[in-house]
Scaffold this motif. Sequence first.
Motif, PDB file in Angstrom:
ATOM      1  N   GLY A  15       0.818  -1.207   0.000  1.00 31.33           N
ATOM      2  CA  GLY A  15       0.000   0.000   0.000  1.00 31.33           C
ATOM      3  C   GLY A  15       0.851   1.256   0.000  1.00 31.33           C
ATOM      4  O   GLY A  15       0.541   2.231  -0.694  1.00 31.33           O
ATOM      5  N   LEU A  16       1.939   1.260   0.758  1.00 31.18           N
ATOM      6  CA  LEU A  16       2.833   2.411   0.770  1.00 31.18           C
ATOM      7  C   LEU A  16       3.618   2.516  -0.536  1.00 31.18           C
ATOM      8  O   LEU A  16       3.869   3.620  -1.030  1.00 31.18           O
ATOM      9  N   TRP A  17       4.002   1.387  -1.108  1.00 25.46           N
ATOM     10  CA  TRP A  17       4.710   1.415  -2.396  1.00 25.46           C
ATOM     11  C   TRP A  17       3.859   2.082  -3.475  1.00 25.46           C
ATOM     12  O   TRP A  17       4.385   2.831  -4.316  1.00 25.46           O
ATOM     13  N   SER A  18       2.547   1.832  -3.467  1.00 26.59           N
ATOM     14  CA  SER A  18       1.666   2.425  -4.470  1.00 26.59           C
ATOM     15  C   SER A  18       1.458   3.921  -4.253  1.00 26.59           C
ATOM     16  O   SER A  18       0.956   4.608  -5.138  1.00 26.59           O
TER      17      SER A  18
ATOM     18  N   SER B 118      10.124   6.011  -4.277  1.00 31.22           N
ATOM     19  CA  SER B 118      11.362   5.499  -3.668  1.00 31.22           C
ATOM     20  C   SER B 118      11.131   4.779  -2.348  1.00 31.22           C
ATOM     21  O   SER B 118      12.015   4.768  -1.473  1.00 31.22           O
ATOM     22  N   PHE B 119       9.964   4.164  -2.173  1.00 34.77           N
ATOM     23  CA  PHE B 119       9.699   3.423  -0.940  1.00 34.77           C
ATOM     24  C   PHE B 119      10.393   2.063  -0.986  1.00 34.77           C
ATOM     25  O   PHE B 119      10.421   1.396  -2.025  1.00 34.77           O
ATOM     26  N   THR B 120      10.959   1.651   0.139  1.00 33.41           N
ATOM     27  CA  THR B 120      11.642   0.364   0.236  1.00 33.41           C
ATOM     28  C   THR B 120      11.070  -0.459   1.389  1.00 33.41           C
ATOM     29  O   THR B 120      10.469   0.090   2.321  1.00 33.41           O
ATOM     30  N   LEU B 121      11.281  -1.754   1.325  1.00 35.69           N
ATOM     31  CA  LEU B 121      10.822  -2.624   2.409  1.00 35.69           C
ATOM     32  C   LEU B 121      11.459  -2.231   3.738  1.00 35.69           C
ATOM     33  O   LEU B 121      10.801  -2.207   4.784  1.00 35.69           O
ATOM     34  N   ASP B 122      12.744  -1.903   3.707  1.00 35.71           N
ATOM     35  CA  ASP B 122      13.453  -1.570   4.944  1.00 35.71           C
ATOM     36  C   ASP B 122      12.899  -0.319   5.607  1.00 35.71           C
ATOM     37  O   ASP B 122      13.021  -0.163   6.833  1.00 35.71           O
ATOM     38  N   ALA B 123      12.288   0.569   4.812  1.00 37.32           N
ATOM     39  CA  ALA B 123      11.785   1.818   5.386  1.00 37.32           C
ATOM     40  C   ALA B 123      10.702   1.552   6.429  1.00 37.32           C
ATOM     41  O   ALA B 123      10.724   2.123   7.521  1.00 37.32           O
TER      42      ALA B 123
END
Length: 367
Positions: free
Chosen positions: A46-49, A53-58
């Motif tokens: 949901g945050l990636w969409s 530049s969103f990453t899993l680690d964030a």
Amino acid sequence: MDLRTLNRTTLQRQLLLGRSSGLSPYEAIRHLVALQGQDPNPPYLGLWSRLESFTLDALTGLLHGRQVVRSSLLRGTQHLCAAEDYVWLRPLMQAPMSRARQGSFGRATRDLDLEQFAKHARELLEGRTLTRPELAALLMERYPGYDKLALGWSAQALLPLVHTPPNGTWNRRGATPFTLAEEWIGRPVESAPPVERLITRYLAAFGPATVKDVQTWSGLTRLREVMEAMPLRRHGELYDLPDAPVADPGTPAPARFLPWFDNLVIAHADRSRLMSEQARRRVCPGGSLVYPTFLVDGIVGGIWDFVDGDLVILPFDPVADDDAAELTAEGGRMLAFAGFEAGSVTWMPPHDGTTTTWPPSTWPGPR
């Protein structure tokens, strides 16, 4: 307000008309109030969409850093929210959570002194983390003869608890751990937070909206008098913040994928701003299931999921070639984000949902 303007305004506030480059993941979570988190992966998608530049680690880093917590919140279901919001949001959810506990386990615990029970459960959790089965087993020693499941769920409903990482981070599942929220966050929850705060935050992220919309999203009731007394702008039955922007209905809406349980899909009693009634019945077929969806021109066009490392897309109706190409490209980017770089995008034939084969019997669950 016509439906297209309402659609574009809602998508704009949901960061879905264009990925935000100005908000950090933490700021985005605060803006969205809370992210549905029954399964660990959907909040990441949901945050990636919604963010550049969103990453899993964030997000994983925010959970380990205790800036974001996972807990039972809106409608009694698991959500992720900022720790600084949890301390006022969780007390507002006590009434619906108590109602849900009573409805599910009231008979099994009818002779239980709930105040004393909550005190004992808190004592068992002080200074440590226990899974629900572990906590329930210890409670059984003090309350023999009661249903073990009822004891575990009652503790979860009556106490402010958080579910600590690594549980709930990307691909990390298992028994849900319980930790006292005040110990994990380092401060107690507020004693009497104003419900107007929740309404204001909801409208900023999901508005304009009706009273029923706010109640559907939150699980709270009897909000009409509260909202009528607030200095809100009105569009007929729709309430909004006085200075909240209204989107241009001509704004293009890009192809977007929404994960399982995405809050946007279930945040309104009337979901016509996002999908037809027929689509709603297919996306939310009953119970707690909410399929992952994709948007075409801002409207739900079907469902999708990862299957054996590929992205499988099932449209409800034929999709125009240009829209299909945009979705395929967006889907390829999502595959790479999820770690399926070698995966491909597969389209299934349109399915109108009118036969007994809907939903597909082999359609996977959230993972």
